[in-house]
Design an enzyme around this catalytic site. Structure first.
Site, PDB file in Angstrom:
ATOM      1  CB  SER A 118      10.308  14.108   2.396  1.00 57.25           C
ATOM      2  OG  SER A 118       9.038  14.203   2.989  1.00 57.25           O
TER       3      SER A 118
ATOM      4  CE  LYS B 275       9.615  16.964   4.623  1.00 55.98           C
ATOM      5  NZ  LYS B 275       9.351  15.929   5.643  1.00 55.98           N
TER       6      LYS B 275
ATOM      7  CE1 TYR C 139       7.014  19.644   2.848  1.00 55.08           C
ATOM      8  CE2 TYR C 139       4.739  18.923   3.183  1.00 55.08           C
ATOM      9  CZ  TYR C 139       6.101  18.670   3.210  1.00 55.08           C
ATOM     10  OH  TYR C 139       6.561  17.427   3.594  1.00 55.08           O
TER      11      TYR C 139
ATOM     12  CE1 TYR D 186      11.672  13.109   7.757  1.00 53.64           C
ATOM     13  CE2 TYR D 186      11.143  11.157   6.482  1.00 53.64           C
ATOM     14  CZ  TYR D 186      11.153  12.520   6.619  1.00 53.64           C
ATOM     15  OH  TYR D 186      10.632  13.314   5.626  1.00 53.64           O
TER      16      TYR D 186
ATOM     17  CB  VAL E 119       6.511   9.152   1.075  1.00 52.26           C
ATOM     18  CG1 VAL E 119       6.774   9.246   2.566  1.00 52.26           C
ATOM     19  CG2 VAL E 119       5.916  10.444   0.530  1.00 52.26           C
TER      20      VAL E 119
END
Length: 544
Positions: free
Chosen positions: A67, A70, A192, A244, A262
């Site tokens: 992630s 992103k 992705y 997050y 992660v």
């Protein structure tokens, strides 16, 4: 400003050792390949905006970016489509939902931000290119520009993600159904998966973060990876959404734009200064690296990195505040230089160095703290002179009147008679000996201590013009030419002076003209010898 050097390396090592003992957390097992990584791998890396890199631990162990990809794909989408078009499809609001939630904002029908999976897949769908392969190739090349080297995709992790990524496929179809993306949802989701499977190292992530810190220019290659305005957009979203559900706690405690993954990585940015990366695969309840979060907290505290840390109002004339880490860095630097035989002078006019200043011995030749730059400069000059002064010309600590160079070479009878004309005075440290604009008041021979000539600037700050030491003299010009003093004369230390009052000095013209002439000749010769010795010392220091 973040200090750098050996002190930073030591602090990183300390934080590494502190955090290494924490083995809590679990591996990301919902992607099979991520559950197979070495759980104890750990690295911390810091890269500065000017290209210096510091680190400890597993800096070059490869892991997938996950992630952390992103913000970089979001940046490419912004560059391809423009901020307005991207904003029409992806919001920038924090969300309290899980990062992989299959939902859109109920009011806007858009992903809430580009840091959750829905927004990230939408961003991947906005990247332009000839075909699917070209669109992913552009993503990989973009990441590579940030990292400063060619990055590659981990085929095994990609296959594992593609085999198990059903929730992400559901998000893709939701985005297509809401007209957020115009491409095949399977293609956008596959892109992705691929971007998340790009291999990086802790060192790579630190350089990518430093590129963001450096306004989009890679500090190693000097290649621009992103424009300044888009860097601002990306960092803003990272600040509010990058961690997050823990974003609020992160901003409060760490205070840096950041993104976790992660795969065990965390990337953080202090704009204009540094990029930080931490890798450790054991994750907390928010899917962020346990050691990574702890390490970033420690680094932010120890290095004073919180971007909302305010010291005082801007003052371009002086240092407004010295943080504890800056004091430590100065002490570490002084210690290192002293060990290498290099003395260090620190200027602290407002006593901001605290414990460091009080810990230094005022007689220590390896380091002192001075009240102003003039005193520090003089100390440095004296060190050079003492080291390189020709043999036999070492400066005496104290003299008697007849030992002063102005009298020392006279015949004994003349020296004895002239010495009787002098009065000896002791002046306390800091006292004004002769004020500026004073009339002639005597010929002063310095027997001990240091005398400072000063001038005052427009801001009423006093500066050193010159410092005189034992064996030197002053007042000759005033006495002979009947001129007023152009500068204030202070006792820099306790000073012993020999001075004939003006009336006595004038009588010598009639009573002993040959002695007065001899005195003036010797004063001129002494002044020349002192200047010549200083020039020779400086020349020797410079290797001339």
């Amino acid at each position: 400003m973040v200090p750098t050097g050996g002190g930073v390396a030591r602090i990183i090592e300390e934080v590494y050792e502190l955090c290494r003992a924490d083995t809590s957390g679990t591996l990301a097992d919902y992607i099979p390949e991520l559950a197979a990584v070495q759980p104890d791998s750990f690295g911390i890396c810091l890269a500065t905006a000017d290209g210096r890199i510091y680190g400890s631990g597993d800096l070059d162990a490869a892991f997938t970016i996950q992630s952390i990809s992103k913000p970089f794909t979001y940046a490419l989408a912004l560059a391809d489509q423009g901020p307005a078009e991207v904003a029409r499809r992806i919001d920038v609001e924090p969300t309290g939902e899980p990062f992989n939630e299959i939902s859109l904002d109920p009011q806007t029908q858009r992903p809430r931000n580009p840091m959750i999976n829905a927004g990230a897949i939408a961003a991947a769908g906005l990247v332009t290119g000839i075909d699917a392969a070209d669109r992913f190739a552009r993503i990989r090349r973009s990441y590579s520009r940030f990292a400063g080297r060619e990055l590659t995709m981990n085929e095994d992790v990609y296959a594992s993600e593609a085999r198990t990524g059903y929730r992400n496929r559901a998000i893709g179809y939701l985005l297509r159904g809401a007209d957020i993306i115009d491409v095949d949802p399977d293609e956008a989701v596959d892109r992705y998966f691929r971007q998340c499977s790009i291999d990086v190292t802790c060192r790579d992530l630190a350089v990518m973060a430093a590129t963001l810190a450096n306004n989009g220019v890679n500090p190693l290659t000097r290649e621009r990876a992103l424009t300044g305005p888009l860097v601002q957009q990306v960092l803003s979203v990272m600040t509010t959404c990058g961690m997050y559900d823990a974003a609020g706690d992160w901003v409060t405690a760490v205070g840096l734009p950041a993104k976790s993954g992660v795969g065990g990585g965390i990337l953080a940015v202090l704009p204009g200064q540094i990029g930080i990366a931490v890798y450790s695969p054991r994750l907390d309840a928010n899917s962020s690296s346990v050691r990574g979060v702890k390490a970033c907290r420690e680094l932010s505290t120890r290095l004073g990195l919180h971007f909302l840390h305010v010291t005082r109002a801007l003052d371009l004339k002086e240092v407004g505040d010295v943080s504890p880490i800056a004091v430590r860095m100065l002490e570490d630097l002084r210690t290192e230089l002293a060990a290498a035989g290099c003395p260090v002078g620190l200027v602290d006019p407002a006593a901001k160095l605290g414990q460091l200043a009080s810990s230094l011995d005022p007689t220590d030749v390896h380091g002192r703290v001075f009240i102003d730059r003039d005193a520090a400069t003089e100390w440095c000059e004296q060190l050079v002179l003492d080291k390189h002064r020709p043999a036999g010309q070492q400066q005496p600590a104290a003299l008697t009147v007849d030992q002063h160079p102005a009298l020392a070479d006279m015949p004994a009878d003349e020296r004895e008679r002239l010495a009787k004309e002098f009065e000896t005075r002791t002046i306390a440290r800091g006292e004004l000996i002769v004020p500026r604009d004073s009339e002639r008041c005597g010929l002063f021979l310095i027997l001990g201590g240091r005398v400072r000539f000063t001038f005052t600037d427009r801001d009423h700050r006093r500066h050193r013009l010159i410092t005189l030491t034992p064996g030197m003299s002053f007042g000759e010009t005033s006495m002979l030419a009947d001129m007023r003093y152009a500068n204030d004369v202070y006792a820099e230390t306790t000073v012993r002076l020999a001075v004939p009052p003006p009336a006595r000095f004038d009588k010598l013209t009639d009573q002993a003209p040959q002695i007065k002439l001899a005195l003036l000749e010797r004063l001129a010769a002494a002044a020349y010898a002192q200047a010549d010795a200083a020039v020779r010392a400086v020349s020797a220091h410079n290797g001339v």
